[in-house]
Write an enzyme that holds these catalytic residues in place. Structure first.
Site, PDB file in Angstrom:
ATOM      1  N   TYR A 165       0.829  -1.209   0.000  1.00 43.02           N
ATOM      2  CA  TYR A 165       0.000   0.000   0.000  1.00 43.02           C
ATOM      3  C   TYR A 165       0.863   1.258   0.000  1.00 43.02           C
ATOM      4  CZ  TYR A 165      -3.667   3.154   1.860  1.00 43.02           C
ATOM      5  OH  TYR A 165      -4.566   4.171   2.072  1.00 43.02           O
ATOM      6  N   LYS A 169       1.078   4.192  -2.831  1.00 45.74           N
ATOM      7  CA  LYS A 169       0.685   5.549  -2.496  1.00 45.74           C
ATOM      8  C   LYS A 169       1.819   6.553  -2.728  1.00 45.74           C
ATOM      9  CE  LYS A 169      -3.584   4.915  -1.179  1.00 45.74           C
ATOM     10  NZ  LYS A 169      -4.676   5.403  -2.064  1.00 45.74           N
TER      11      LYS A 169
END
Length: 301
Positions: A165, A169
Site C-alpha cells: 500500500y 501511495k
C-alpha cells in the site's frame, strides 16, 4: 466566492461508498455531472458488482443532480478505456478525475506474497495510472483538467504492514509530480489528498469512540478545493476531522565537501548535522532544480 462545477464532468473512482461516495455527492451538489465508478467488491478486492455505484447515482438524482454509474475495475485497462469513452459519448468532456479506488492486503513484508503486493499495486497505482492516462489527452486538448490522487501517510511516512500500500501511495506522488510539470501550460493540474477517514478499509484501525471524528465527508472539502480553478498545482493536502494540512518534500542545502581529498564518507558522518540542517531547505518543483542547487553549493565551496 462559491466553488461551482456547472457544465463540468467529474469521474470519481471507488465512489460506491466511503470517501468516494462523499466526493461524488458533493461534486453533484455543486453542479458537476458525475461518473460514479465502483466495482462493488470487498475491501480486499474480491467479488464485484456495480450495485453500490447505482445506489449513489440514485442519491444524486434524488437531490436533483446528474450522474451515471460505471462498474469497471480501475485495474482493468480496457474497462477504464470503456468508462472514459462512455463518458465522452454521454457528455463530450471530462474535467476532473478523482483517483480514489483502493483495496487493502496488509501483511508484514516478510510474510507478504508477490501476488498480494501486485494486487494492491494494480488497483492503487496502476489503476490511477490507467485512469489518468486515459483522461489526460482530453484535458490537455480542452485546456482544462484536474487530476487528484489519493495518497496516504502510509506512503508519505510509512506504516507497519503496508509495504504494498505504501509503495503504491508514494508511487502516485512520483506520477503526480511529473504530470504537474507536463500539464501546467495546458491548465491541467495534478495534486493529491492524504486522508484520515473512517471507512471499510480503516474501520478496524480506529479506537472505539474516535472513528466518528473522522467521517469521510470531512475530507471532501480538500478534494473540492483541489478540483477547483483556484487550486495550486502539485499540492499534497492532508485532511481529516476538519483539519487541513500540507505535505511538502524538501531538500536541505547540504554540506559541500568538494571533489578532492575531503570528499570522504567519514566527513559526511562528521558533518551529518550540516547535511540534515532544514533551516534553508528548499521545495523543488522539478528535478533539474536539484542539479542547479547542487552546482550553486559546489561553486560556493
Amino acid at each position: 466566492m462559491t466553488i461551482r462545477f456547472d457544465d463540468k464532468v467529474v469521474i470519481v473512482t471507488g465512489a460506491g461508498g466511503g470517501l468516494g461516495k462523499q466526493h461524488a455527492l458533493e461534486f453533484a451538489r455543486r453542479g458537476a455531472k458525475v461518473v460514479v465508478n465502483d466495482l462493488g467488491g470487498a475491501v480486499d478486492g474480491s467479488g464485484g458488482a456495480s450495485d453500490a455505484a447505482n445506489t449513489v447515482v440514485e442519491e444524486i438524482k434524488a437531490e436533483g443532480g446528474e450522474a451515471i454509474a460505471n462498474g469497471s475495475s480501475v485495474a482493468d485497462k480496457e474497462g477504464v478505456s470503456k468508462m472514459v469513452s462512455e463518458t465522452m459519448e454521454k457528455w463530450g468532456r471530462i474535467d476532473i478525475l478523482v483517483n480514489n479506488a483502493g483495496i487493502l492486503r496488509d501483511k508484514s513484508f516478510h510474510k507478504i506474497t508477490t501476488e498480494e503486493f501486485d494486487q494492491v499495486m494494480d488497483v492503487h497505482f496502476q489503476g490511477s495510472f490507467y485512469a489518468s492516462h486515459a483522461v489526460y489527452p482530453i484535458m490537455r486538448e480542452q485546456n482544462f483538467g484536474r487530476i487528484i490522487f489519493t495518497t496516504s501517510s502510509g506512503g508519505l511516512c510509512g506504516n507497519f504492514g503496508q509495504a504494498n500500500y505504501g509503495a503504491a501511495k508514494m508511487g502516485m506522488i512520483g506520477l503526480m509530480n511529473c504530470l504537474k510539470i507536463e500539464g501546467q501550460k495546458y491548465n491541467v493540474f495534478s495534486s493529491a489528498v492524504a486522508p484520515v477517514a473512517l471507512s471499510r478499509m480503516t474501520d478496524s484501525l480506529f479506537p472505539e469512540g474516535i472513528g466518528e471524528r473522522f467521517m469521510p465527508e470531512y475530507v471532501t472539502p480538500a478534494v473540492i478545493y483541489l478540483a477547483s480553478e483556484e487550486s495550486e498545482n502539485g499540492a499534497i493536502i492532508g485532511a481529516g476531522a476538519g483539519v487541513f494540512t500540507r505535505f511538502r518534500i524538501l531538500e536541505t542545502m547540504g554540506l559541500a565537501l568538494g571533489t578532492g581529498d575531503n570528499m570522504t564518507p567519514e566527513n559526511i558522518a562528521a558533518g551529518w548535522d550540516s547535511v540534515s540542517d532544514m533551516e534553508d531547505a528548499r521545495e523543488l518543483f522539478s528535478g533539474p532544480e536539484q542539479t542547479i542547487k547542487i552546482l550553486e553549493q559546489a561553486d560556493k565551496s
